[in-house]
Design an enzyme around this catalytic site. Structure first.
Site, mmCIF file in Angstrom:
data_model
loop_
_atom_site.group_PDB
_atom_site.id
_atom_site.type_symbol
_atom_site.label_atom_id
_atom_site.label_comp_id
_atom_site.label_asym_id
_atom_site.label_seq_id
_atom_site.Cartn_x
_atom_site.Cartn_y
_atom_site.Cartn_z
ATOM 1 N N ASP A 107 19.642 49.401 32.883
ATOM 2 C CA ASP A 107 18.301 49.864 32.639
ATOM 3 C C ASP A 107 18.023 49.976 31.152
ATOM 4 O OD1 ASP A 107 15.841 51.073 33.020
ATOM 5 O OD2 ASP A 107 16.957 53.110 33.367
ATOM 6 N N LYS A 135 16.879 45.482 34.066
ATOM 7 C CA LYS A 135 15.503 45.640 33.815
ATOM 8 C C LYS A 135 15.063 45.233 32.422
ATOM 9 C CE LYS A 135 14.946 49.613 36.709
ATOM 10 N NZ LYS A 135 14.829 51.336 36.771
ATOM 11 N N PHE A 156 11.669 52.100 39.448
ATOM 12 C CA PHE A 156 12.823 52.577 40.113
ATOM 13 C C PHE A 156 13.235 52.194 41.314
ATOM 14 C CE2 PHE A 156 15.264 55.929 41.998
ATOM 15 C CZ PHE A 156 16.202 56.259 40.915
ATOM 16 N N VAL A 157 14.465 51.817 41.553
ATOM 17 C CA VAL A 157 14.778 51.438 42.758
ATOM 18 C C VAL A 157 15.992 51.911 43.565
ATOM 19 C CG1 VAL A 157 13.960 49.110 42.165
ATOM 20 C CG2 VAL A 157 16.217 49.625 41.649
HETATM 21 P P1 IMP Z 1 21.495 52.753 31.601
HETATM 22 O O1 IMP Z 1 22.524 53.302 30.991
HETATM 23 O O2 IMP Z 1 20.009 53.162 31.255
HETATM 24 O O3 IMP Z 1 21.111 51.013 31.558
HETATM 25 O O4 IMP Z 1 21.415 52.988 33.055
HETATM 26 C C1 IMP Z 1 22.519 53.133 33.878
HETATM 27 C C2 IMP Z 1 22.546 53.778 35.120
HETATM 28 O O5 IMP Z 1 21.507 54.416 35.481
HETATM 29 C C3 IMP Z 1 22.815 52.894 36.076
HETATM 30 O O6 IMP Z 1 24.132 52.314 36.349
HETATM 31 C C4 IMP Z 1 22.288 53.492 37.418
HETATM 32 O O7 IMP Z 1 23.275 54.120 37.932
HETATM 33 C C5 IMP Z 1 21.220 54.427 36.733
HETATM 34 N N1 IMP Z 1 19.900 53.932 36.896
HETATM 35 C C6 IMP Z 1 19.045 53.036 36.243
HETATM 36 N N2 IMP Z 1 18.038 52.641 36.752
HETATM 37 C C7 IMP Z 1 18.059 52.974 38.162
HETATM 38 C C8 IMP Z 1 17.249 52.776 39.235
HETATM 39 O O8 IMP Z 1 16.165 52.259 39.139
HETATM 40 N N3 IMP Z 1 17.622 53.387 40.454
HETATM 41 C C9 IMP Z 1 18.782 54.056 40.376
HETATM 42 N N4 IMP Z 1 19.495 54.295 39.493
HETATM 43 C C10 IMP Z 1 19.333 53.719 38.116
#
Ligand code: IMP
Ligand code: MG
Length: 179
Positions: A107, A135, A156-157
């Site tokens: 994300d 994303k 969000f998914v």
């Molecule tokens: P990041 O550090 O922002 O890249 O996100 C890492 C973690 O956030 C992912 O491994 C997910 O566990 C959680 N996450 C991010 N986006 C979503 C979503 O749309 N749905 C559910 N979990 C999410």
């Protein structure tokens, strides 16, 4: 359109079980070609990656080793805290090993970037990042993942291992928050 409700929110089906399974199989084919004779070490990021990991390794012919690591960045909210923390019990010897990080979703990129940096200090032969979902419009940190299942919009998914407040991980498809 298939709709589900988790707590107070509604979600629409976005990626079906067969779309997911087809893509997972073709990712595995890529891994099998690139890591032929290399026995990579797969490190799944808990909890979200557990279903993706279970499905992909059953298509692998490269005799992978499987580990998991817990990294806390999210509480039960939909917004990221910015400082990831690694589980201090993670003590796997990755010296000279070919590492594939297995993520459910990239994300902001904070979690993956943090883990890549952390592992690179442990003298692996290589580190690549595989994620089921990416994303690109939300990513603020780090490089583009090496293996991507699906690039999706910044919405969000849930499902297929991903949760909303710990619910929805068991769903066979991926569902998108209804606007
Ligand atoms: P990041 O550090 O922002 O890249 O996100 C890492 C973690 O956030 C992912 O491994 C997910 O566990 C959680 N996450 C991010 N986006 C979503 C979503 O749309 N749905 C559910 N979990 C999410
Ligand atoms: Mg995660």
């Amino acid at each position: 359109m298939q709709t589900i409700t988790l707590n107070d929110k509604s979600f629409d089906l976005y990626l079906s079980e067969s779309q997911l399974q087809d893509r997972v199989e073709s990712l595995a084919t890529e891994i099998n070609e690139i890591y032929r004779e290399k026995s990579p070490l797969l490190i799944g990021v808990l909890k979200g990656s557990f279903i993706f990991m279970a499905d992909i390794i059953r298509h692998l012919t490269v005799q992978p080793e499987v580990h998991f690591v817990q990294i806390s960045t999210y509480g039960d909210e939909m917004v990221a805290k910015k400082k990831p923390q690694i589980d201090p019990n993670f003590k796997v010897d990755i010296t000279n090993r070919h590492i594939i990080i297995v993520e459910d979703i990239v994300d902001t990129g904070y979690t993956a970037t943090f883990l890549i940096d952390y592992l690179k200090h442990m003298s692996p032969a290589s580190v690549r990042l595989m994620t089921l979902l990416h994303k690109p419009a939300s990513q603020v940190d780090g490089a583009v993942p090496d293996f991507i299942g699906f690039s999706i919009p910044p919405e969000f998914v849930v499902g297929y291992g991903l949760d909303y407040a710990q619910k929805g991980r068991e769903l066979r498809g991926i569902y998108r928050l209804k606007s």
